[in-house]
Write an enzyme that holds these catalytic residues in place. Sequence first.
Site, PDB file in Angstrom:
ATOM      1  N   GLU A 123       0.827  -1.219   0.000  1.00 57.91           N
ATOM      2  CA  GLU A 123       0.000   0.000   0.000  1.00 57.91           C
ATOM      3  C   GLU A 123       0.855   1.260   0.000  1.00 57.91           C
ATOM      4  O   GLU A 123       0.597   2.197   0.747  1.00 57.91           O
ATOM      5  CB  GLU A 123      -0.904   0.023   1.238  1.00 57.91           C
ATOM      6  CG  GLU A 123      -2.224  -0.664   1.042  1.00 57.91           C
ATOM      7  CD  GLU A 123      -3.212  -0.414   2.188  1.00 57.91           C
ATOM      8  OE1 GLU A 123      -2.791  -0.051   3.290  1.00 57.91           O
ATOM      9  OE2 GLU A 123      -4.406  -0.598   1.948  1.00 57.91           O
ATOM     10  N   ARG A 146       4.451  -8.045   8.521  1.00 53.22           N
ATOM     11  CA  ARG A 146       3.075  -8.234   8.038  1.00 53.22           C
ATOM     12  C   ARG A 146       3.031  -8.844   6.642  1.00 53.22           C
ATOM     13  O   ARG A 146       3.833  -8.501   5.772  1.00 53.22           O
ATOM     14  CB  ARG A 146       2.323  -6.906   8.041  1.00 53.22           C
ATOM     15  CG  ARG A 146       2.095  -6.387   9.435  1.00 53.22           C
ATOM     16  CD  ARG A 146       1.392  -5.067   9.423  1.00 53.22           C
ATOM     17  NE  ARG A 146      -0.044  -5.158   9.489  1.00 53.22           N
ATOM     18  CZ  ARG A 146      -0.886  -4.486   8.697  1.00 53.22           C
ATOM     19  NH1 ARG A 146      -0.426  -3.729   7.714  1.00 53.22           N
ATOM     20  NH2 ARG A 146      -2.176  -4.571   8.863  1.00 53.22           N
ATOM     21  N   ARG A 175      -6.249  -9.839  -6.152  1.00 51.19           N
ATOM     22  CA  ARG A 175      -5.507  -9.400  -4.965  1.00 51.19           C
ATOM     23  C   ARG A 175      -5.449 -10.491  -3.891  1.00 51.19           C
ATOM     24  O   ARG A 175      -4.477 -10.568  -3.135  1.00 51.19           O
ATOM     25  CB  ARG A 175      -6.191  -8.135  -4.429  1.00 51.19           C
ATOM     26  CG  ARG A 175      -5.739  -7.724  -3.063  1.00 51.19           C
ATOM     27  CD  ARG A 175      -6.308  -6.359  -2.718  1.00 51.19           C
ATOM     28  NE  ARG A 175      -6.344  -6.158  -1.282  1.00 51.19           N
ATOM     29  CZ  ARG A 175      -6.896  -5.104  -0.700  1.00 51.19           C
ATOM     30  NH1 ARG A 175      -7.474  -4.163  -1.431  1.00 51.19           N
ATOM     31  NH2 ARG A 175      -6.881  -4.985   0.603  1.00 51.19           N
ATOM     32  N   ASP A 209      -9.135  -8.204   3.428  1.00 51.38           N
ATOM     33  CA  ASP A 209      -8.923  -7.093   4.355  1.00 51.38           C
ATOM     34  C   ASP A 209     -10.038  -6.933   5.385  1.00 51.38           C
ATOM     35  O   ASP A 209     -10.847  -6.021   5.249  1.00 51.38           O
ATOM     36  CB  ASP A 209      -8.786  -5.788   3.550  1.00 51.38           C
ATOM     37  CG  ASP A 209      -8.192  -4.667   4.370  1.00 51.38           C
ATOM     38  OD1 ASP A 209      -7.843  -4.924   5.533  1.00 51.38           O
ATOM     39  OD2 ASP A 209      -8.087  -3.548   3.853  1.00 51.38           O
ATOM     40  N   GLU A 243     -13.666  -1.226  11.151  1.00 49.63           N
ATOM     41  CA  GLU A 243     -13.531  -0.426   9.935  1.00 49.63           C
ATOM     42  C   GLU A 243     -14.573  -0.798   8.887  1.00 49.63           C
ATOM     43  O   GLU A 243     -15.115   0.070   8.210  1.00 49.63           O
ATOM     44  CB  GLU A 243     -12.118  -0.631   9.367  1.00 49.63           C
ATOM     45  CG  GLU A 243     -11.909  -0.005   8.006  1.00 49.63           C
ATOM     46  CD  GLU A 243     -10.518  -0.272   7.431  1.00 49.63           C
ATOM     47  OE1 GLU A 243      -9.684  -0.893   8.114  1.00 49.63           O
ATOM     48  OE2 GLU A 243     -10.276   0.159   6.291  1.00 49.63           O
TER      49      GLU A 243
HETATM   50  C1  BDP Z   1      -6.762  -1.405   5.618  1.00 51.04           C
HETATM   51  C2  BDP Z   1      -7.025  -0.029   6.111  1.00 51.04           C
HETATM   52  C3  BDP Z   1      -5.812   0.843   6.112  1.00 51.04           C
HETATM   53  C4  BDP Z   1      -4.644   0.119   6.770  1.00 51.04           C
HETATM   54  C5  BDP Z   1      -4.431  -1.219   6.099  1.00 51.04           C
HETATM   55  C6  BDP Z   1      -3.388  -2.073   6.786  1.00 51.04           C
HETATM   56  O1  BDP Z   1      -8.021   0.547   5.304  1.00 51.04           O
HETATM   57  O2  BDP Z   1      -6.138   2.031   6.768  1.00 51.04           O
HETATM   58  O3  BDP Z   1      -3.503   0.878   6.706  1.00 51.04           O
HETATM   59  O4  BDP Z   1      -5.602  -1.971   6.153  1.00 51.04           O
HETATM   60  O5  BDP Z   1      -3.774  -3.046   7.433  1.00 51.04           O
HETATM   61  O6  BDP Z   1      -7.828  -2.193   6.054  1.00 51.04           O
HETATM   62  O7  BDP Z   1      -2.207  -1.809   6.667  1.00 51.04           O
END
Ligand code: BDP
Length: 733
Positions: A310, A343, A354, A383, A411
């Site tokens: 990301e 991670r 993905r 996620d 979230e």
């Molecule tokens: C996602 C979130 C984001 C986090 C990311 C993560 O939207 O804000 O930074 O995961 O786990 O769910 O790194």
Amino acid sequence: MLWLAAVAVLGMRAATARAEDGHRLWLRYPLLEEPWRSEYRAVAAQIVDCSAARQSAVAGPLRAAQSELMRGLTGLLGAAPPVAGRITEAGALLLGTPRSCALVARERLPLRALGSEGFLIRSLTVRGRAATVIAANTDVGVLYGVFDFLRLLQTHRPVEHLDISSRPRLQLRVLDHWDNLDGTVERGYAGASIWDWWKLPDYLDPRYVEYARACASIGINGTVLNNVNANPLILTRPYLVKVAALAGVLRPYGLKVYLSARFSAPIDIGGLKTADPLDPAVRAWWRSKVDEIYRLIPDFGGVLVKASSEGQPGPQDYGRTHADGANMLADALAPHGGVVMWRAFVYGHSREDRARQAYDEFVPLDGKFRPNVLLQVKNGPIDFQPREPFHPLFGAMRHTPVMMEVQITKEYLGFATHLAYLGPLYEEVLRSDTYAKGKGSTVARVIDGSLFGYRITGMAGVANIGADRNWTGSEFDQANWYVFGRLAWDPTLGAKAIAEEWVRMTFSNDPAFVAPVVAMMMGSREAVVDYMTPLGLAHQMATGTHYGPGPWVADNREPDWNPVYYNRADSTGIGFDRTASGSDAVAQYAPHVAAEFSNLRTVPEQYLLWFHHVPWDYRLSSGRTLWDELALHYTHGVDAVRAMRKTWNGLAAYVDPERYAEVAAFLAIQEREAKWWRDASIAYFQTLSKRPLPPGVAAPAHPLAEYEAVCFPSSPGYPGKTPACSPPNPVIP
Ligand code: BDP
């Protein structure tokens, strides 16, 4: 007259009673009613401070244990029992380790199997007097034992004939705070960060101790203080001094401090030109940085790293692997006993699917990590969705310890105002069978190390804690913090039993309250799944905020940021084909599981659209078409929330007015928004399915365009980001 007197008494009670604002969590210790008060008084008639060396005078877990016992008994029994240096009456409570307490040593208790954190609570007779001993090999074990003993009292369990021994099945039981140094919290819905970096290290907010007590009460033993999207400044000396001050407050409660480390820190704060993990100068920089940390915090736990994911910097920026990156940090930490939690949440955008990426990147690296590296894997392959199948990396890494990361903050499940007890979600994943070594190879057995013999084990939860008075933004979200800790201690515990414990401690032991509330909690996550993403759908949330429905969204730069990428709905049907005819992500599971998931007839319906693109007229086990079933699931979700509201409305008599009102207001929000989700989703998918709604399913209240127009100019949990919509229109039709 009588009536007036009653009013006066009630008035006085109300005036003297502490307002229930949720701050005391599940550690309220209210005065017990009879017969429990007398029963427990008999068992806790005296506290024996047997610590020969008076170690308990030193700030540490033993002193914390003693003061918690005092606090708990004072509240529950109405008065503190006397403390003496030896047993003088029946009903003595002894606590300690064989080292700190000669009486404990003399009893020759079977402590060996309890390890360094387990405890034993046993009723016995000492010199002809009934006593209860809370013993462990270590002081922190005693602390955990005290909390367990108090839990028995708080939940009205019998305590005359105890023989309990318990030890955690996982070693690292960690909260991940996604807290930023400016006080905001990524994906946090409970106000600002609890860490007041500005006033640290000089001012230590009393909240830190309260936080530590709450964590210790459920066995949490580690805390990552800062966001995985890490600000490198946390590793500079001024911040490390602040971290050290916090570590000092948390230490007596068995909590170790960890930090999220930004991979590019050698450049950002070290003045180097590169962060290449194989560069000698970079390696030396990390070594000396880690040495500096340990000089300040001798029991520092280690680092959590989000790298090459990301947009975060990582080893791949230098053509290196995740193993190269993780091992560099592991080498720096190893001499001090620290760990790296690396991670596995990685994705880039060029991918056809993905869901495949983490497995594809990490499986070839199995066996290449240093012994002090754990791979931190989210529960599902995408996620933190309301429901995902388990991540295929569980069961695939035989030589690399895999720990599980779950989200406690909600979230993707409606933030703080939707009631969703996450126990069933965690339990569902933990009990999923990976078949890595045949039947019974559950995710729980992967992460507790028993399947592959991992030497380090752990579980992390993304915290839902903030500066709000009630800590978590809603009363019921406290239960998610609670259940995380309990399951991390023992992943074989049941979500329902844990919910019951929590309800009894947090609200009331009255069966007329406990039973309906536990039932409501146990069904709540499924309700969310139904009104947001039924039958295996995922990631249908609006852009950025992840709040509210957006199944039509297709305009994000990156394909896998768009809900349409995940639902793949068109005139022929809906769902993501992850079988051999599609992305073949299903092949990442063990053959038995892959066969079950790839077959339309055997795939569990809850994962149907996760693995298959299914025609609208396909008949499900109910005999109904997919389209009808989808519409019914959305509708059931709304009905379930309505039923939750009704349940709660009938319980006002059992709850203090403050907490009752908050929950009632939030349930009203949830009902309105569940309907929003249902209506918007049906309105959109119907433009593609072009089928009528089944009998009993109402048409959406508004045209699709009105749902598409909703967007929030700001929302909690998404700090500093510009709204991904214009014009802002926070009006839910
Ligand atoms: C996602 C979130 C984001 C986090 C990311 C993560 O939207 O804000 O930074 O995961 O786990 O769910 O790194």
